[in-house]
Scaffold this active site. Structure first.
Site: not given
Length: 769
Positions: A334-335, A401, A618, A639
Site C-alpha cells: 500500500d505505497e 529526496w 528495500e 525496490h
C-alpha cells in the site's frame, strides 16, 4: 469531459460510456484522441483500441492530464459503429497512501472521459457530450492497491445517460512518455498445492504486472488470485509485507466455454500467485504478464561472477517493475509512490538500462507542479498529500529526496544531451536550493527530527547500524543535509551556466563555497576525522571534494577504518550507497572496494542474490540468513535504489561514461577499472549516439581491453597510473590519454593488482546480535 451517471463512486462497480454513430465511408487516417479522469479501456465495435495499459497514466491530475491518440481506421466500418469507454478508479480516486489514514478521491470523486474521433482531414466525426449513454461493466470493484473483482456474468447494458462536467482543457497534454505495455509472459516454473488445497504458482521472477488465466466451468464459480513476492522459511506463501493492500483478483465465471481473464485497472508486484477455486471450475492455463514503461533493455553486463551478473539482471527487473508511468519505490504494498529520493539516486543507472528521456521529462514536469510555494519538493510525486494534507502535513522538503529536481534533469542531460529540460526546470531547481538554505538560514543545515517539520530529513535512510549491543556510527541529519546543500548549489550553478543564467551561476557558486567552508568548520576535526565517523559521511565528502587537501590523507585513513569496523561490509543507506564504491576507488582503495562489493554476507549486494532474490530488496537484511522475514511493516523485495551500483559497474568496471562537456555520448570516455575477481568483463549500452561496447580480460598481469566507439562519436581513453606498457591498436601509448576514432579498438597493458590486506579475526568469542 463527461461522466457516466451510472457511476456510484469510489469502490463501486466500474462504468462505461457509449456512443453509436454512422459513417458513410472509412477513408483511412481516422484518429481517436482520448483521456479520462480515472483509468480507461476503449473499444470500437467490440475491438480493443491500442495496446497501452493503465491509460491515461498517472500525473498531477489537477494540473496535467495526458491524452492518447490512436489510428482507429482499421476498427471502423461504413455504416453503424459504436464506441465504448470502460472507466475504473485508478490512481485518480482509489485508495492511496497507507496505515490508518489512506487517501481516497485524491484528485476528484467522479470518473469521466473525454474523446474525439476525427477523419484524416481533421473533421470531427464524434466527440464526447451529454448524449452518450452509460451503465455498469463487469468490473465490480477495482483499485490500484485493491486489485479487481470481475463478474463475467454481467453483460454491459445501458441503464442511464451521462453529464458534462466542468473541465479546463488546458490541462490536457499529449502523452509525453513511452506507454505502459505488456512484456513477454512468464510461465509458471513450478506449481504445487498448499496445505489447504490452494494452488501456488511460482513464475520464477518478481515483477510488476498481473496474471492472465484461462478457465472453464459453471456460471457463478469463482477464481481468487492472491499475490506474493516470497515464500517464508518453511516454503509457505507469504504476503504479510503487503500491509493493507488487498492485492487480489476475483473472477466469477459466466459459464460460457473457455474464459480468459486479466485485470483492466490494476497491477501487482509478485513472483507467486495463490489460486483458490470455488465451485465447478478448472484452471486451464496461468501466466504472469509483466508490464512497464521501459520494456526494452539498453544495457548489459556480464563478468566471471554469476552472482554479480544476476545482481545486474535484478536491477533491470526492479526498474521494469517500478517504472510504470512513474518511478515508484515498489509495485506491491500500500505505497507504490513516486519517491523522489529513490529516483534521484537511481536516475543515472536508469538511463543506461532503458530509454528514459521522455519518462523522466514527464515526471520532472509533475515534480514542478507538486513543488510547494516555498520551494520545497515533495517526498513523492505525483503527490496525494498536496491534495489532501490533513494526515500528512509537511510531506515535503527532505534533502536527498527533493534533490531529484536537479539530479534527474542532469542525468537526462548527460545521457541525451537534453538542455531543454535543464532550462525548463532551472527555476524550480533554484527555488529548491534556496529552500534548503532557508531551513536553518545559513550554510549548515539542521533539519528538525519530527516528521512533518519544515525541512525534515530522511538522512541516509536505512543505513545499517551493525550489532544492537555495539552499534556502528551513522551520519547525522545535519551533516547529510549540509552535504546535499553543497551538492545542490554546486550542481545547479553549473546547470545555470549551461543555459546562460550567469547571475544565478555566480550566486549559487558563492553559496556552494560558503557551504563547503562551513562544512569543514563544523564537521571536520583538526585531525581530518569527520564528525560522525561513518561510511556515508566519508563517501559523500570525498566524492564531492568537501575535505580540505591538507586533511585528505588523514580522512582516507579514517574512511578505511569505517570499512574495517564494519567487517569490510556496507555501512551505507539510500544516499550513501551510490557514493561508497566510487569514493573508495577515488582514494585508491581498489582492492577494498572489490572486497566490499563482492562479499556475500549481510549487509551486501550479493547476499540477497545468494538468498534467491530476482529483484533488488528495500533492506539489506530483508530475509535473515535462517530464512526468517524482517519486520513486514516496511519490507519490499522489489525496490531499485540499491541497484544504483550498476552505474558503477558500467562506468567504473566496464569503464565507459558520457562526457559532461559533450553530452549524449557524442564523446565517450573509456576508463576501465580492473578488478581481477570479475574477469572476464563484458558490457554494452545502446546510447542515443549508437552502441557502445567494452570488454576486458586478464591473464596474469596482462590486460586486453576491447571497446567500440559509436559512429559519429569520438572516444577518449584514460588509463590509470597503475597500468603499464599500454598499446592502442598495437601502437605504444606515450601518455595516459588518447583520442579514439569511431569503431573498434584494442588496448593492451600490464597491471599488478594490489595485495589484499588480511583481515584479522577476533580471538574473543564475543559476537552480539
Amino acid at each position: 469531459m463527461v461522466r457516466p451517471l451510472a457511476d456510484k463512486g469510489v469502490g463501486t462497480p466500474g462504468s462505461f460510456l457509449r456512443k453509436s454513430f454512422d459513417l458513410k465511408t472509412v477513408s483511412g487516417g481516422e484518429t481517436l484522441r482520448i483521456s479520462a479522469l480515472g483509468l480507461y479501456v476503449c473499444f470500437i465495435n467490440g475491438q480493443r483500441v491500442g495496446q497501452d495499459v493503465l491509460t491515461p497514466g498517472w500525473t498531477a491530475y489537477d494540473k496535467r492530464l495526458s491524452f492518447q491518440a490512436y489510428d482507429v481506421s482499421g476498427l471502423l466500418r461504413a455504416g453503424e459503429n459504436a464506441i465504448d469507454i470502460w472507466l475504473g478508479d485508478g490512481w485518480y480516486r482509489s485508495k492511496l497512501m497507507w496505515g490508518k489514514h489512506p487517501i481516497t478521491n485524491t484528485w476528484g470523486d467522479q470518473i469521466a472521459a473525454i474523446a474525439e474521433l476525427r477523419d484524416g482531414a481533421g473533421a470531427l466525426l464524434v466527440g464526447t457530450d451529454d448524449s452518450w449513454t452509460s451503465g455498469d461493466i463487469p468490473v465490480r470493484e477495482n483499485g490500484i492497491y485493491f486489485g479487481e473483482h470481475f463478474d463475467a456474468r454481467i453483460v454491459p447494458k445501458v441503464t442511464t445517460g451521462s453529464a458534462a462536467i466542468a473541465f479546463d482543457t488546458a490541462r490536457l497534454i499529449a502523452h509525453e512518455t513511452t506507454p505502459v505495455r505488456e512484456m513477454a509472459a512468464l510461465p509458471a516454473v513450478k506449481s504445487w498445492a498448499d496445505a489447504e488445497g490452494r494452488m501456488v504458482h511460482d513464475f520464477g521472477q518478481n515483477a510488476g504486472g498481473y496474471v492472465r488465466f484461462s478457465v472453464r466451468g459453471a456460471a457463478g464459480a469463482t477464481v481468487r488470485v492472491e499475490h506474493a513476492e516470497i515464500l517464508d522459511k518453511d516454503g509457505v506463501f507469504y504476503n504479510g509485507n503487503l500491509r493493507t493492500a488487498e492485492c487480489e483478483l476475483v473472477y466469477t465465471l459466466s459459464g460460457d466455454g473457455v474464459e480468459t481473464y486479466q485485470p483492466h485497472f490494476t497491477f501487482q508486484g509478485f513472483r507467486y500467485a495463490r489460486v483458490t477455486l470455488s465451485g465447478a471450475v478448472d484452471m486451464l492455463a496461468i501466466e504472469a504478464v509483466p508490464i512497464s514503461s521501459v520494456t526494452e533493455a539498453t544495457a548489459s553486463f556480464s563478468s566471471g561472477n554469476p552472482l554479480v551478473d544476476r545482481l545486474f539482471l535484478n536491477t533491470l527487473w526492479s526498474q521494469r517493475s517500478n517504472f510504470i508511468d512513474v518511478p515508484t519505490d515498489c509495485p506491491q504494498r500500500d505505497e507504490r509512490l513516486g519517491w523522489t529520493g529513490d529516483a534521484q539516486v537511481f536516475a543515472g543507472t536508469a538511463a543506461y538500462l532503458g530509454d528514459v528521456q521522455g519518462f523522466f521529462r514527464k515526471w520532472v514536469r509533475d515534480l514542478m507542479v507538486d513543488q510547494r510555494a516555498d520551494g520545497a519538493i515533495p517526498h513523492v510525486c505525483p503527490d496525494p498529500t498536496r491534495m489532501q494534507p490533513e494526515h500528512y502535513p509537511g510531506f515535503f522538503g527532505s534533502t536527498g529526496w527533493g534533490d531529484a529536481i536537479y539530479q534527474v534533469p542532469w542525468q537526462v542531460y548527460l545521457h541525451y544531451g537534453d538542455t531543454a529540460l535543464l532550462e525548463e526546470a532551472l527555476p524550480a531547481m533554484i527555488r529548491w536550493v534556496d529552500f534548503v538554505w532557508s531551513i536553518s538560514d545559513g550554510p549548515v543545515v539542521s533539519p528538525p527530527r519530527e516528521w512533518g517539520g519544515r525541512g525534515f530529513s530522511f538522512g541516509d535512510w536505512l543505513q545499517p547500524k551493525g550489532p544492537s549491543a555495539k552499534p556502528l556510527p551513522t551520519i547525522g541529519d545535519d551533516a547529510a543535509a549540509t552535504i546535499y546543500l553543497y551538492i545542490a548549489a554546486k550542481q545547479v550553478a553549473e546547470i545555470a551556466g549551461l543555459v546562460g543564467d550567469e547571475a544565478s551561476q555566480d550566486r549559487l557558486s558563492r553559496m556552494a563555497d560558503a557551504v563547503k567552508a562551513a562544512f569543514a568548520s563544523e564537521f571536520i576535526t583538526a585531525s581530518g576525522r569527520l564528525a560522525y565517523d561513518d561510511q556515508t559521511s566519508y563517501a559523500l565528502a570525498i566524492l564531492h571534494d568537501l575535505i580540505p587537501a591538507e586533511k585528505l590523507d588523514a580522512a582516507k585513513g579514517y574512511f578505511r577504518n569505517t570499512i574495517d569496523r564494519a567487517d569490510r561490509r556496507i555501512g551505507t543507506g539510500f544516499i550513501g550507497t551510490p557514493a561508497l564504491l566510487p569514493a573508495l576507488i577515488k582514494v585508491g582503495e581498489w582492492d577494498l572496494a572489490a572486497e566490499v562489493f563482492l562479499q556475500e554476507g549481510v549487509p551486501g549486494w550479493l547476499y540477497q542474490v545468494k538468498m534467491g532474490a530476482t529483484t533488488i530488496w528495500e533492506r539489506w537484511d530483508a530475509i535473515q540468513e535462517d530464512g526468517s522475514i524482517y519486520n513486514p511493516q516496511m519490507n519490499s523485495y522489489n525496490h531499485y535504489a540499491y541497484g544504483a551500483v550498476c552505474q558503477w559497474l558500467l562506468e567504473g568496471v566496464a569503464g565507459f561514461r558520457p562526457d559532461a562537456a559533450d553530452p549524449g555520448f557524442k564523446t565517450v570516455v573509456f576508463e576501465p577499472l580492473i578488478l581481477p575477481e570479475l574477469s572476464p568483463v563484458k558490457a554494452h549500452h545502446d546510447s542515443p549516439a549508437g552502441t557502445i561496447r567494452a570488454a576486458w580480460t586478464i591473464e596474469g598481469e596482462a590486460i586486453r581491453y576491447e571497446i567500440a566507439v559509436p559512429e559519429g562519436s569520438r572516444g577518449v581513453l584514460r588509463l590509470a597510473e597503475a597500468y603499464r606498457d599500454a598499446r592502442l591498436d598495437g601502437v605504444p601509448l606515450s601518455g595516459r590519454e588518447a583520442e579514439l576514432a569511431p569503431g573498434p579498438h584494442v588496448i593492451t597493458f600490464s597491471y599488478t593488482a594490489p595485495q589484499r590486506r588480511e583481515r584479522r579475526s577476533s580471538l574473543v568469542n564475543a559476537n552480539t546480535p
